[in-house]
Design a protein around this motif. Structure first.
Motif, short mmCIF file in Angstrom:
data_model
loop_
_atom_site.label_atom_id
_atom_site.label_comp_id
_atom_site.label_asym_id
_atom_site.label_seq_id
_atom_site.Cartn_x
_atom_site.Cartn_y
_atom_site.Cartn_z
N GLU A 99 5.79 67.91 36.00
CA GLU A 99 6.32 66.57 36.27
C GLU A 99 6.70 66.38 37.74
N THR A 100 6.48 67.41 38.57
CA THR A 100 6.91 67.36 39.96
C THR A 100 5.71 67.40 40.88
N SER A 101 5.46 66.30 41.57
CA SER A 101 4.34 66.26 42.51
C SER A 101 4.74 66.96 43.80
N LEU A 102 3.74 67.49 44.48
CA LEU A 102 4.00 68.19 45.73
C LEU A 102 4.68 67.28 46.75
N ASP A 103 4.18 66.05 46.86
CA ASP A 103 4.73 65.15 47.87
C ASP A 103 6.14 64.66 47.54
N SER A 104 6.63 64.92 46.33
CA SER A 104 8.00 64.53 45.99
C SER A 104 9.03 65.55 46.47
N ILE A 105 8.60 66.76 46.79
CA ILE A 105 9.55 67.78 47.24
C ILE A 105 9.20 68.40 48.59
N LEU A 106 7.98 68.18 49.06
CA LEU A 106 7.56 68.78 50.33
C LEU A 106 7.25 67.70 51.36
N SER A 107 7.55 68.01 52.61
CA SER A 107 7.28 67.09 53.71
C SER A 107 7.20 67.91 54.99
N SER B 86 -1.00 66.33 43.79
CA SER B 86 -1.06 67.36 42.76
C SER B 86 0.35 67.78 42.38
N THR B 87 0.47 68.40 41.21
CA THR B 87 1.78 68.85 40.75
C THR B 87 2.02 70.30 41.14
N LEU B 88 3.26 70.72 40.97
CA LEU B 88 3.56 72.14 41.18
C LEU B 88 2.84 73.00 40.14
N GLU B 89 2.58 72.46 38.98
CA GLU B 89 1.80 73.20 37.99
C GLU B 89 0.38 73.45 38.51
N ASP B 90 -0.20 72.47 39.19
CA ASP B 90 -1.52 72.66 39.80
C ASP B 90 -1.47 73.74 40.87
N LEU B 91 -0.43 73.74 41.68
CA LEU B 91 -0.27 74.77 42.71
C LEU B 91 -0.06 76.13 42.06
N HIS B 92 0.74 76.19 41.02
CA HIS B 92 0.96 77.43 40.27
C HIS B 92 -0.38 77.99 39.78
N ASN B 93 -1.19 77.15 39.15
CA ASN B 93 -2.49 77.60 38.63
C ASN B 93 -3.40 78.08 39.75
N THR B 94 -3.37 77.43 40.88
CA THR B 94 -4.19 77.82 42.02
C THR B 94 -3.74 79.16 42.58
#
Length: 170
Positions: A78-86, A25-33
């Motif tokens: 444009e930023t997926s969660l797995d691209s910045i979080l680990s 999911s993207t950060l936009e998806d997390l934002h909306n949640t």
């Protein structure tokens, strides 16, 4: 995989939500949640900031591109969660409504397997009610003495009153 987050409102009372969302999911998806789980209407601007273990604010990930054509900025959609979080990079700061400064600490608590029959994103747990008004923030900076009048700017202000002043200068 599923990312499980604890999203904590920076307030005096304990207010948090536990959310799970798919890792791609993207950060936009997390934002909306986050917006939905805390009961905001989603009409205000927001940003995420990558954070270190001490919750220091790092690189901003913008909701909208208002720079014009700056290709160096990161956007939520444009930023997926797995691209910045680990497992090593687990913390984000989320700001909603830059006038009221609702501030949240977002921490990746667990990476888990997808559960069959469960819809994602999923609000797992709710604790506390969001206050009517955003908690006030106290902004501090380095004490450079300017506020106390302890500065020497090397300007000669003698005769300053002798300058002509035109009230209709513009």
């Amino acid at each position: 995989m599923v990312y499980r987050f604890r999203v904590i409102l920076d307030a005096d009372e304990d207010v948090f939500r536990d959310i799970e969302i798919l890792q791609e999911s993207t950060l936009e998806d997390l934002h909306n949640t986050i917006v939905q789980s805390f009961g905001f209407d989603g009409s205000e601007m927001a940003s995420f900031y990558i954070s270190d273990d001490e919750w220091n604010q790092g690189e901003e990930i913008h909701q909208f591109d208002m720079s014009g054509h700056d290709t160096s900025i990161k956007l939520m959609n444009e930023t997926s969660l797995d691209s910045i979080l680990s497992e090593k990079q687990t913390k984000l700061i989320y700001i909603y409504d830059f006038l009221k400064m609702w501030t949240f600490f977002v921490e990746l608590a667990q990476i888990a397997e997808i559960e069959e029959g469960r819809d994602y994103p999923n609000l797992m747990y709710v604790h506390g009610q969001i206050p009517e008004n955003a908690p006030e923030k106290e902004f501090t900076g380095e004490d450079d003495g300017i506020l106390n009048g302890d500065y020497d700017d090397d300007f000669d202000t003698d005769g300053y009153d002798d300058f002509e002043f035109d009230e209709n200068w513009n």
